[in-house]
Design a protein around this motif. Structure first.
Motif, PDB file in Angstrom:
ATOM      1  N   ALA A  22      -4.871   8.972   8.523  1.00 48.98           N
ATOM      2  CA  ALA A  22      -4.831   8.064   7.383  1.00 48.98           C
ATOM      3  C   ALA A  22      -3.404   7.607   7.137  1.00 48.98           C
ATOM      4  CB  ALA A  22      -5.390   8.765   6.148  1.00 48.98           C
ATOM      5  N   GLN A  23      -3.246   6.374   6.687  1.00 47.15           N
ATOM      6  CA  GLN A  23      -1.930   5.801   6.429  1.00 47.15           C
ATOM      7  C   GLN A  23      -1.850   5.299   4.994  1.00 47.15           C
ATOM      8  OE1 GLN A  23       0.722   5.449   8.825  1.00 47.15           O
ATOM      9  NE2 GLN A  23      -0.570   6.911   9.913  1.00 47.15           N
ATOM     10  N   LYS A  24      -0.651   5.367   4.420  1.00 48.00           N
ATOM     11  CA  LYS A  24      -0.452   4.777   3.107  1.00 48.00           C
ATOM     12  C   LYS A  24      -0.465   3.264   3.221  1.00 48.00           C
ATOM     13  CE  LYS A  24       2.140   8.633   1.130  1.00 48.00           C
ATOM     14  NZ  LYS A  24       3.398   9.069   0.458  1.00 48.00           N
ATOM     15  N   GLY A  25      -0.794   2.602   2.122  1.00 45.21           N
ATOM     16  CA  GLY A  25      -0.933   1.161   2.145  1.00 45.21           C
ATOM     17  C   GLY A  25       0.326   0.432   2.572  1.00 45.21           C
ATOM     18  N   PHE A  26       1.492   1.078   2.381  1.00 42.05           N
ATOM     19  CA  PHE A  26       2.744   0.416   2.750  1.00 42.05           C
ATOM     20  C   PHE A  26       3.306   0.966   4.058  1.00 42.05           C
ATOM     21  CE2 PHE A  26       3.433   3.729  -0.402  1.00 42.05           C
ATOM     22  CZ  PHE A  26       4.420   4.534   0.167  1.00 42.05           C
ATOM     23  N   TRP A  27       2.422   1.376   4.961  1.00 41.13           N
ATOM     24  CA  TRP A  27       2.858   1.949   6.238  1.00 41.13           C
ATOM     25  C   TRP A  27       3.708   0.966   7.033  1.00 41.13           C
ATOM     26  CZ3 TRP A  27       1.819  -0.237  10.944  1.00 41.13           C
ATOM     27  CH2 TRP A  27       0.826  -1.209  10.993  1.00 41.13           C
ATOM     28  N   LEU A  28       3.365  -0.318   6.975  1.00 41.86           N
ATOM     29  CA  LEU A  28       4.102  -1.307   7.752  1.00 41.86           C
ATOM     30  C   LEU A  28       5.535  -1.437   7.245  1.00 41.86           C
ATOM     31  CD1 LEU A  28       4.213  -3.456   9.907  1.00 41.86           C
ATOM     32  CD2 LEU A  28       3.264  -5.100   8.274  1.00 41.86           C
TER      33      LEU A  28
END
Length: 471
Positions: free
Chosen positions: A57-63
């Protein structure tokens, strides 16, 4: 995945779409642009927010965080903007700023760059805590992670980034035993440094020799030795004040090392080394004493005397030059600091590079010994004094046992059957824990001290009861 057109011809990874879009009139064609498509596992997957379909799972601001930990600086004519939903702010598009750009804008509390003779630039950054939160101050206005980092920088890009627990557990080797959550270190190599980026620029390799992968820890000694004075003072201010007699214990450990005559590993001159060295006239060399004709005037040259690297704050060995130095004993009581050093359920962790030994004072052997001493001297006229003494004796014996384990592991250097790898295993937290568990041998000295001070004999039967429990 290899793709093919309707005629069965293979397609490349880049498609020229100008003619296709001229007919649709849906995209701007007055400027060059590139569209990148992230292919998901199913039609409902939002790859901009969840690129790995939840695994991991990644946080919404991964980019935004990926870019922040990737590019240390951008060309002056390049601006990157992140649209709503791809960064840590709640609304609107935001300009992306690199760590280097934020540093020049005064986002961080304090920073300094030290340039070494070989062209390496060391960037030290202090990001102070934000009020009563768990965040650093740079979280204000940040569109990405505000965790402290350590990385190698080459041609504007970051490699081998350490952050979070990965950084805090390695930080003592870089001379940052405390406060790593708020301190970042970036090792910037010169553009002509002999390293080569891997094909996808995910990591660096040395251009010479076996082309090993470049890691930040390769430069830990340079980082330690060149720390600015303000940073050293800051780190010292964050150190815990345990009140234990660790200095006295360390002195005894040093005496033992001197008696064992364990020699430290001395640096050798290497033409391909990273550091420029000079015999000079400081510590590590002495004036030539005898000239060729037998006089005492010498010829003005210097000869090496003691090439041991003197660690900051290290205690000098008195009996002989190049002798191993006793570890700096650092007891830890704070749960967060114990977790950062990853010694929960372990007795301690030793860092050979900095000579620091962190000891977990919440390890079960400490309260168990304190509890037994409390039972045996429960009839003391002043129970509070007795409890304080039992606590101090239990803690100091724990420090002594773990310290002795490190000393005897270092002493294996004089045994030809033990190589550095074997010594490393003896210094692992698990090995130190086994030594710490045997608090029973420490009881007699503690009893003697309590009895002498309190003018009291221990309660009968407690020792036999303990021995029965062990059996």
């Amino acid at each position: 995945m290899r793709r093919f057109d309707t005629n069965g011809n293979p397609l490349g990874d880049v498609i020229e779409v100008t003619e296709m879009l001229q007919a649709k009139d849906t995209h701007r064609l007055d400027k060059d642009w590139t569209e990148v498509v992230l292919l998901g596992n199913h039609a409902d997957q939002n790859t901009a927010l969840d690129p790995y379909d939840g695994d991991p799972a990644q946080k919404g601001f991964w980019l935004a965080t990926y870019l922040y930990h990737r590019f240390y600086r951008l060309p002056e004519n390049v601006e990157v903007r992140l649209l709503e939903g791809t960064h840590a702010r709640k609304d609107g598009s935001r300009r992306f700023d690199t760590i280097s750009a934020r540093r020049t804008k005064g986002v961080f509390a304090q920073h300094e760059t030290v340039e070494l003779p070989n062209g390496i630039r060391l960037h030290y950054i202090y990001d102070e805590p934000m009020a009563d939160t768990s965040h650093n101050r740079s979280v204000s206005g940040s569109i990405a992670s505000n965790l402290s980092t350590c990385a190698v920088v080459f041609q504007g890009e970051m490699y081998g980034v350490l952050t979070g627990r990965s950084w805090t557990i390695e930080a003592p080797s870089f001379g940052i035993p405390f406060g790593a959550r708020h301190i970042s270190v970036h090792i910037e190599l010169s553009d002509d440094y002999p390293v080569l980026p891997e094909g996808y620029r995910q990591f660096l390799r040395y251009a010479d020799g076996e082309q090993d992968q470049v890691e930040a820890k390769d430069f830990a000694l340079q980082v330690l030795e060149n720390r600015p004075e303000w940073l050293v003072d800051l780190i010292h201010s964050m150190a815990p004040n345990s009140g234990d007699s660790s200095d006295e214990i360390r002195s005894r450990l040093q005496d033992l090392l001197n008696k064992l005559r364990v020699r430290a590993t001395s640096p050798r001159v290497d033409d391909e080394g990273d550091l420029d060295v000079d015999l000079g006239s400081g510590r590590g060399s002495v004036e030539g004493g005898t000239s060729r004709n037998g006089g005492n005037g010498g010829d003005g040259r210097h000869k090496p005397d003691d090439l041991t690297v003197v660690q900051t704050g290290a205690q000098m060995a008195r009996m002989a030059q190049n002798m191993e130095r006793a570890p700096k004993l650092i007891p830890l009581d704070d749960a967060l600091e114990i977790e950062e050093k990853q010694i929960i359920g372990r007795a301690g962790r030793y860092y050979p590079a900095s000579g620091e030994l962190f000891i977990n004072m919440t390890y079960p052997a400490v309260p168990l010994m304190q509890e037994q001493l409390g039972r045996e001297y429960s009839q003391a006229p002043d129970p509070e004094v007795m409890r304080q003494m039992a606590r101090g004796l239990s803690r100091n014996s724990m420090i002594n046992r773990v310290g002795l384990a490190v000393v005897f592991a270092l002493a294996k250097r004089i045994n030809r059957e033990w190589d550095e790898e074997a010594m490393g295993k003896a210094l692992q937290p698990e090995s130190l824990s086994l030594a710490a568990d045997n608090y029973f041998d420490s009881l007699q000295d503690a009893r003697r001290m309590l009895g002498k001070t309190l003018k009291l004999k221990r309660t009968d039967g407690q020792e036999e009861e303990q021995e029965s429990a062990i059996a």
